[in-house]
Motif scaffolding. Structure first.
Motif, short mmCIF file in Angstrom:
data_model
loop_
_atom_site.label_atom_id
_atom_site.label_comp_id
_atom_site.label_asym_id
_atom_site.label_seq_id
_atom_site.Cartn_x
_atom_site.Cartn_y
_atom_site.Cartn_z
N GLN A 1 -25.83 -22.95 -7.66
CA GLN A 1 -25.03 -23.55 -6.60
C GLN A 1 -23.58 -23.69 -7.05
O GLN A 1 -23.27 -23.60 -8.22
CB GLN A 1 -25.61 -24.92 -6.23
CG GLN A 1 -27.05 -24.87 -5.75
CD GLN A 1 -27.21 -24.10 -4.47
OE1 GLN A 1 -26.60 -24.43 -3.46
NE2 GLN A 1 -28.02 -23.06 -4.50
N HIS B 1 -31.78 -16.24 -9.49
CA HIS B 1 -32.22 -16.73 -8.18
C HIS B 1 -31.14 -16.48 -7.13
O HIS B 1 -29.96 -16.47 -7.44
CB HIS B 1 -32.50 -18.23 -8.24
CG HIS B 1 -33.67 -18.58 -9.09
ND1 HIS B 1 -34.96 -18.29 -8.73
CD2 HIS B 1 -33.74 -19.19 -10.30
CE1 HIS B 1 -35.78 -18.72 -9.66
NE2 HIS B 1 -35.05 -19.27 -10.63
N TYR C 1 -30.53 -22.90 -9.14
CA TYR C 1 -30.29 -22.12 -7.92
C TYR C 1 -28.84 -21.66 -7.79
O TYR C 1 -28.40 -21.34 -6.70
CB TYR C 1 -30.74 -22.91 -6.70
CG TYR C 1 -32.23 -23.07 -6.68
CD1 TYR C 1 -33.05 -22.02 -6.32
CD2 TYR C 1 -32.82 -24.26 -7.10
CE1 TYR C 1 -34.43 -22.14 -6.35
CE2 TYR C 1 -34.19 -24.40 -7.13
CZ TYR C 1 -34.99 -23.34 -6.75
OH TYR C 1 -36.36 -23.47 -6.79
N GLY D 1 -28.87 -17.84 -4.51
CA GLY D 1 -28.29 -19.14 -4.21
C GLY D 1 -26.88 -18.93 -3.70
O GLY D 1 -26.52 -17.84 -3.24
#
Length: 166
Positions: A157, A51, A155, A53
């Motif tokens: 992070q 993803h 995601y 991110g």
């Protein structure tokens, strides 16, 4: 007050919430291996889905840094706004393809989660002597915040990295 472990190996075991005295117990070994296998499996899944991110922004900045390209040229959510030393660190990840780097970074995030729980435990043990209550409280806290941690893993992070570094 807990003392520092006598050897670097003991420090690593303690930081990762491992008990080397129980390494001969088959059930303990199976639980540790199952947890590590789950972490690796989820990390591989993260690498496959990759993803967009925070990590993608840092990976691109690391790639730009290693090639001498400008760091601060992106727009919108892909804009790099962090100090150059972060790009310096992330150029190690930029040496790998994005999906591989994402999988490795996700695994590092899992390790950092365990390490942050261990640091929290050590801080609490420094101030409170009842280790049974501390361990129970940490278990409840971990179960309650895992949903938010999972969002950060999904995601890619940077919050676990920032938490441990600060």
């Amino acid at each position: 007050m807990p003392m520092l472990p006598s050897t670097p190996r003991r420090f690593i075991y303690r930081a990762l919430l491992l008990n080397p005295d129980r390494f001969t117990e088959p059930r303990y070994i199976l639980v540790v291996l199952a947890v590590v296998a789950a972490m690796i499996g989820i990390s591989i899944g993260q690498g496959v889905t990759a993803h967009i991110g925070d990590f993608s922004v840092f990976w691109i900045a690391g790639d730009n840094f290693s090639h001498g390209a400008p760091l601060y040229t992106g727009t919108g959510s892909e804009r790099y706004i962090y100090p150059p030393f972060a790009a310096l660190f992330f150029q190690l990840f930029a040496l790998m393809p994005f999906k591989v780097a994402t999988g490795i970074f996700s695994f590092v995030n899992f390790i950092l989660l365990v390490f942050s729980i261990s640091l929290t435990r050590d801080i609490l043990l420094h101030f409170y002597s009842d280790s049974k209550k501390i361990h129970r409280a940490l278990l409840i806290a971990t179960l309650l915040f895992f949903r938010y941690f999972w969002y950060h893993v999904a995601y890619t992070q940077m919050n676990e990295t920032i938490l441990v570094l600060s």
